[in-house]
Scaffold this active site. Sequence first.
Site, PDB file in Angstrom:
ATOM      1  N   GLN A 168      12.035  -0.013  -3.704  1.00  0.00           N
ATOM      2  CA  GLN A 168      12.125   1.338  -3.250  1.00  0.00           C
ATOM      3  C   GLN A 168      10.885   2.102  -3.245  1.00  0.00           C
ATOM      4  O   GLN A 168      10.823   3.531  -3.559  1.00  0.00           O
ATOM      5  CB  GLN A 168      13.296   2.074  -4.139  1.00  0.00           C
ATOM      6  CG  GLN A 168      14.688   1.486  -4.328  1.00  0.00           C
ATOM      7  CD  GLN A 168      15.185   1.449  -2.791  1.00  0.00           C
ATOM      8  OE1 GLN A 168      15.277   2.412  -2.109  1.00  0.00           O
ATOM      9  NE2 GLN A 168      15.757   0.309  -2.574  1.00  0.00           N
ATOM     10  N   CYS A 169       9.786   1.267  -3.064  1.00  0.00           N
ATOM     11  CA  CYS A 169       8.362   1.780  -3.142  1.00  0.00           C
ATOM     12  C   CYS A 169       7.682   1.893  -1.748  1.00  0.00           C
ATOM     13  O   CYS A 169       8.310   1.230  -0.951  1.00  0.00           O
ATOM     14  CB  CYS A 169       7.604   0.899  -3.865  1.00  0.00           C
ATOM     15  SG  CYS A 169       5.872   0.994  -4.240  1.00  0.00           S
ATOM     16  N   GLY A 170       6.841   2.966  -1.755  1.00  0.00           N
ATOM     17  CA  GLY A 170       6.108   2.958  -0.431  1.00  0.00           C
ATOM     18  C   GLY A 170       5.429   1.561   0.028  1.00  0.00           C
ATOM     19  O   GLY A 170       5.382   1.498   0.927  1.00  0.00           O
ATOM     20  N   PHE A 171       4.928   0.800  -0.969  1.00  0.00           N
ATOM     21  CA  PHE A 171       4.193  -0.525  -0.778  1.00  0.00           C
ATOM     22  C   PHE A 171       5.279  -1.565  -0.477  1.00  0.00           C
ATOM     23  O   PHE A 171       4.811  -2.834  -0.415  1.00  0.00           O
ATOM     24  CB  PHE A 171       3.245  -0.718  -1.834  1.00  0.00           C
ATOM     25  CG  PHE A 171       2.228   0.102  -2.080  1.00  0.00           C
ATOM     26  CD1 PHE A 171       1.213   0.370  -1.150  1.00  0.00           C
ATOM     27  CD2 PHE A 171       2.231   0.925  -3.270  1.00  0.00           C
ATOM     28  CE1 PHE A 171      -0.028   0.985  -1.290  1.00  0.00           C
ATOM     29  CE2 PHE A 171       0.930   1.855  -3.273  1.00  0.00           C
ATOM     30  CZ  PHE A 171       0.008   1.784  -2.293  1.00  0.00           C
ATOM     31  N   THR A 172       6.697  -1.217  -0.754  1.00  0.00           N
ATOM     32  CA  THR A 172       7.633  -2.616  -0.463  1.00  0.00           C
ATOM     33  C   THR A 172       7.316  -3.332   0.809  1.00  0.00           C
ATOM     34  O   THR A 172       7.724  -4.454   0.803  1.00  0.00           O
ATOM     35  CB  THR A 172       9.001  -1.797  -0.564  1.00  0.00           C
ATOM     36  OG1 THR A 172       9.213  -1.178  -1.669  1.00  0.00           O
ATOM     37  CG2 THR A 172      10.148  -2.826  -0.372  1.00  0.00           C
TER      38      THR A 172
END
Length: 160
Positions: free
Chosen positions: A36-40
């Site tokens: 659930q990360c912006g970098f996913t």
Amino acid sequence: MTKTIHDFKVRGLDGQEVQLDQYAGKVVMIVNTASQCGFTPQLFDLEEVYKEYKDQGFEVLAFPSNDFAGQEPLEGADIQQFCMTNYNTEFPIFDKVHVKGSKASELYQYLSDKSQNGQVSATPKWNFHKYLINKKGEVVDYYLPMTKPNAGKVKRKIEK
């Protein structure tokens, strides 16, 4: 004799112990991931670089972590399913670990501490922090989350 990643055991998503010496002779990228990360979306990039170099002895080892803003709420098989369904990943994903602080896994304590690994002092500050390991199991470099795993400078280091 200095310790290497080959001296560590970790747990797979299935709970089984995995000895990292099975990656001896391979260049390895170890990365802490979160669903659930912006970098996913870097999971796509990790898979791309994995596919490009796996036949030349390259591995990506993903270690999900919930250490940053609760961005890995999934557990076990749900993590694997999320990565495969959304990002077509084929590289190994291990059991969720802590990557910083007093609860950090032994592997991540080693990776982030120059007094243990002899090369870098870099604790993950966020998800998708990457460590590059040479064929002997030694830490040779690290990349911050904003550096994509398929960036030119990363690929040149993999090819060395």
